[in-house]
Write a protein that holds these residues in place. Structure first.
Motif, mmCIF file in Angstrom:
data_model
loop_
_atom_site.group_PDB
_atom_site.id
_atom_site.type_symbol
_atom_site.label_atom_id
_atom_site.label_comp_id
_atom_site.label_asym_id
_atom_site.label_seq_id
_atom_site.Cartn_x
_atom_site.Cartn_y
_atom_site.Cartn_z
ATOM 1 N N ARG A 68 0.826 -1.207 0.000
ATOM 2 C CA ARG A 68 0.000 0.000 0.000
ATOM 3 C C ARG A 68 0.859 1.256 0.000
ATOM 4 N NH1 ARG A 68 -4.404 -1.461 4.738
ATOM 5 N NH2 ARG A 68 -5.506 -3.150 3.654
ATOM 6 N N ILE A 69 1.884 1.280 0.841
ATOM 7 C CA ILE A 69 2.761 2.446 0.910
ATOM 8 C C ILE A 69 3.507 2.628 -0.410
ATOM 9 C CG2 ILE A 69 4.842 3.377 1.999
ATOM 10 C CD1 ILE A 69 3.849 2.258 4.650
ATOM 11 N N THR A 70 4.014 1.527 -0.957
ATOM 12 C CA THR A 70 4.752 1.597 -2.216
ATOM 13 C C THR A 70 3.883 2.164 -3.335
ATOM 14 O OG1 THR A 70 6.163 -0.267 -1.590
ATOM 15 C CG2 THR A 70 6.022 0.252 -3.937
ATOM 16 N N ALA A 71 2.628 1.738 -3.382
ATOM 17 C CA ALA A 71 1.713 2.234 -4.409
ATOM 18 C C ALA A 71 1.471 3.736 -4.256
ATOM 19 C CB ALA A 71 0.391 1.472 -4.339
ATOM 20 N N ARG A 72 1.292 4.187 -3.023
ATOM 21 C CA ARG A 72 1.087 5.622 -2.780
ATOM 22 C C ARG A 72 2.341 6.421 -3.127
ATOM 23 N NH1 ARG A 72 -2.716 7.338 1.109
ATOM 24 N NH2 ARG A 72 -1.782 9.400 0.789
ATOM 25 N N PHE A 73 3.502 5.885 -2.747
ATOM 26 C CA PHE A 73 4.757 6.567 -3.077
ATOM 27 C C PHE A 73 4.912 6.692 -4.588
ATOM 28 C CE2 PHE A 73 7.370 5.438 0.998
ATOM 29 C CZ PHE A 73 6.647 6.381 1.704
ATOM 30 N N GLU A 74 4.608 5.624 -5.289
ATOM 31 C CA GLU A 74 4.764 5.626 -6.743
ATOM 32 C C GLU A 74 3.896 6.705 -7.379
ATOM 33 O OE1 GLU A 74 6.529 4.724 -10.166
ATOM 34 O OE2 GLU A 74 7.029 3.789 -8.253
ATOM 35 N N ALA A 75 2.734 6.920 -6.806
ATOM 36 C CA ALA A 75 1.793 7.884 -7.374
ATOM 37 C C ALA A 75 2.017 9.316 -6.882
ATOM 38 C CB ALA A 75 0.362 7.458 -7.041
ATOM 39 N N GLU A 76 2.504 9.471 -5.636
ATOM 40 C CA GLU A 76 2.451 10.787 -5.005
ATOM 41 C C GLU A 76 3.768 11.333 -4.473
ATOM 42 O OE1 GLU A 76 -0.602 10.842 -1.940
ATOM 43 O OE2 GLU A 76 -1.638 9.197 -2.953
ATOM 44 N N LEU A 77 4.784 10.494 -4.290
ATOM 45 C CA LEU A 77 5.984 10.926 -3.577
ATOM 46 C C LEU A 77 6.692 12.084 -4.284
ATOM 47 C CD1 LEU A 77 7.689 10.233 -1.056
ATOM 48 C CD2 LEU A 77 9.139 8.857 -2.559
ATOM 49 N N GLN A 78 7.088 13.078 -3.497
ATOM 50 C CA GLN A 78 7.844 14.214 -4.010
ATOM 51 C C GLN A 78 9.013 14.513 -3.078
ATOM 52 O OE1 GLN A 78 5.169 17.531 -4.477
ATOM 53 N NE2 GLN A 78 4.043 16.567 -6.150
ATOM 54 N N ALA A 79 9.973 15.264 -3.598
ATOM 55 C CA ALA A 79 11.076 15.725 -2.762
ATOM 56 C C ALA A 79 10.565 16.810 -1.812
ATOM 57 C CB ALA A 79 12.201 16.278 -3.620
ATOM 58 N N ILE A 80 11.228 16.952 -0.681
ATOM 59 C CA ILE A 80 10.939 18.068 0.211
ATOM 60 C C ILE A 80 11.177 19.369 -0.560
ATOM 61 C CG2 ILE A 80 11.786 19.313 2.251
ATOM 62 C CD1 ILE A 80 10.142 16.900 3.047
ATOM 63 N N PRO A 81 10.286 20.343 -0.448
ATOM 64 C CA PRO A 81 10.448 21.587 -1.199
ATOM 65 C C PRO A 81 11.828 22.226 -0.992
ATOM 66 C CG PRO A 81 8.268 21.512 -0.218
ATOM 67 C CD PRO A 81 9.020 20.325 0.313
ATOM 68 N N SER A 82 12.475 22.548 -2.114
ATOM 69 C CA SER A 82 13.766 23.239 -2.171
ATOM 70 C C SER A 82 14.958 22.410 -1.719
ATOM 71 C CB SER A 82 13.730 24.549 -1.358
ATOM 72 O OG SER A 82 12.771 25.440 -1.891
ATOM 73 N N VAL A 83 14.763 21.123 -1.359
ATOM 74 C CA VAL A 83 15.926 20.342 -0.934
ATOM 75 C C VAL A 83 16.896 20.132 -2.092
ATOM 76 C CG1 VAL A 83 14.990 18.012 -1.355
ATOM 77 C CG2 VAL A 83 16.680 18.383 0.466
ATOM 78 N N ALA A 84 16.396 20.061 -3.318
ATOM 79 C CA ALA A 84 17.290 19.886 -4.462
ATOM 80 C C ALA A 84 18.234 21.077 -4.607
ATOM 81 C CB ALA A 84 16.488 19.689 -5.742
ATOM 82 N N LEU A 85 17.786 22.264 -4.238
ATOM 83 C CA LEU A 85 18.641 23.445 -4.293
ATOM 84 C C LEU A 85 19.781 23.325 -3.286
ATOM 85 C CD1 LEU A 85 15.941 26.267 -4.567
ATOM 86 C CD2 LEU A 85 17.264 25.201 -6.409
ATOM 87 N N VAL A 86 19.468 22.789 -2.108
ATOM 88 C CA VAL A 86 20.497 22.584 -1.084
ATOM 89 C C VAL A 86 21.538 21.586 -1.572
ATOM 90 C CG1 VAL A 86 20.944 21.767 1.261
ATOM 91 C CG2 VAL A 86 18.900 23.134 0.787
#
Length: 224
Positions: free
Chosen positions: A78-96
């Protein structure tokens, strides 16, 4: 300047990937099905920063029986399915991460999650390339957070003394683990109360990733 870190170590869930709300929603529903009525807020309060093994032990004690492999697999699916559909990076962490990478500052991950899940989630949100093989999981050590084991492993893998490391954590258990390892800790209070992170020993607190970048620049002696 209080500290001059040579290695920056990130927790994963809640610091790199915005997974906590999904995991807590799914987990609370699953735990309720097992017989312990719970909502997402209580799941977060009880289990934030714990390994799966530690969480399962608490649940088993409460419901009075062992959780079956099939039940664990159901929750995982169930968690894997939700992650596959919805998971995102924490806002602005890619900039860090991009900023640190551009300055050739070594980075690592120390997480309570399973190793395969860490890799999959970081790959899903496009952050895996920043860390190479410098990813450490609680499944690789004797004791999970709040034990310092996974942080000590991360430092050892990267070839740095713990005192030369700076950790970024969003849970009291994670802060405790990094402090016990002898590291300088920035508490990320995006969802966790800042007071709880301070009480656990965090040296500095930030509410957003841009604030974390400012603190990192200060600790690393970077002007502007």
């Amino acid at each position: 300047m209080q500290h001059q870190p040579k290695l920056v170590i990130f927790d994963c869930d809640g610091v790199l990937v915005d997974s906590e709300s999904i995991a807590n929603e799914v987990g609370a529903a699953w735990i309720s099905e097992l017989g312990w009525q719970m909502d997402a807020a209580e799941a977060r309060a009880r289990f934030l920063g714990l390994s799966d093994a530690a969480m399962f032990a608490v649940i088993e004690q409460r419901i009075g029986r062992a959780i079956t492999a099939e039940e664990i697999a159901q929750n995982h699916e169930r968690i894997t399915a939700r992650f596959e559909a919805e998971l995102q990076a924490i806002p602005s962490v890619a900039l860090v991460l991009a900023d640190l990478a551009a300055r050739a500052i070594p980075m690592a991950v120390a997480s309570s999650g399973e190793r395969t899940k860490i890799f999959a989630n970081l790959a899903k949100v496009g952050l895996l390339g920043y860390f190479g093989d410098q990813i450490s999981s609680a499944t690789e050590v004797a004791e999970a957070k709040p034990s310092p084991d996974v942080y000590l492993l991360a430092a050892r893998k990267a070839g740095y003394a713990p005192c030369d490391c700076l950790a970024i954590e969003d849970s009291p258990n994670g802060v405790l683990a990094a402090v016990r390892a002898g590291m300088y800790v920035i508490g990320f209070a995006r969802e966790t109360p800042a007071s709880a992170l301070v009480d656990a020993g965090a040296h500095r607190i930030a509410l957003t990733m841009p604030e974390i970048l400012e603190l990192l620049h200060a600790e690393l002696g970077i002007a502007g």
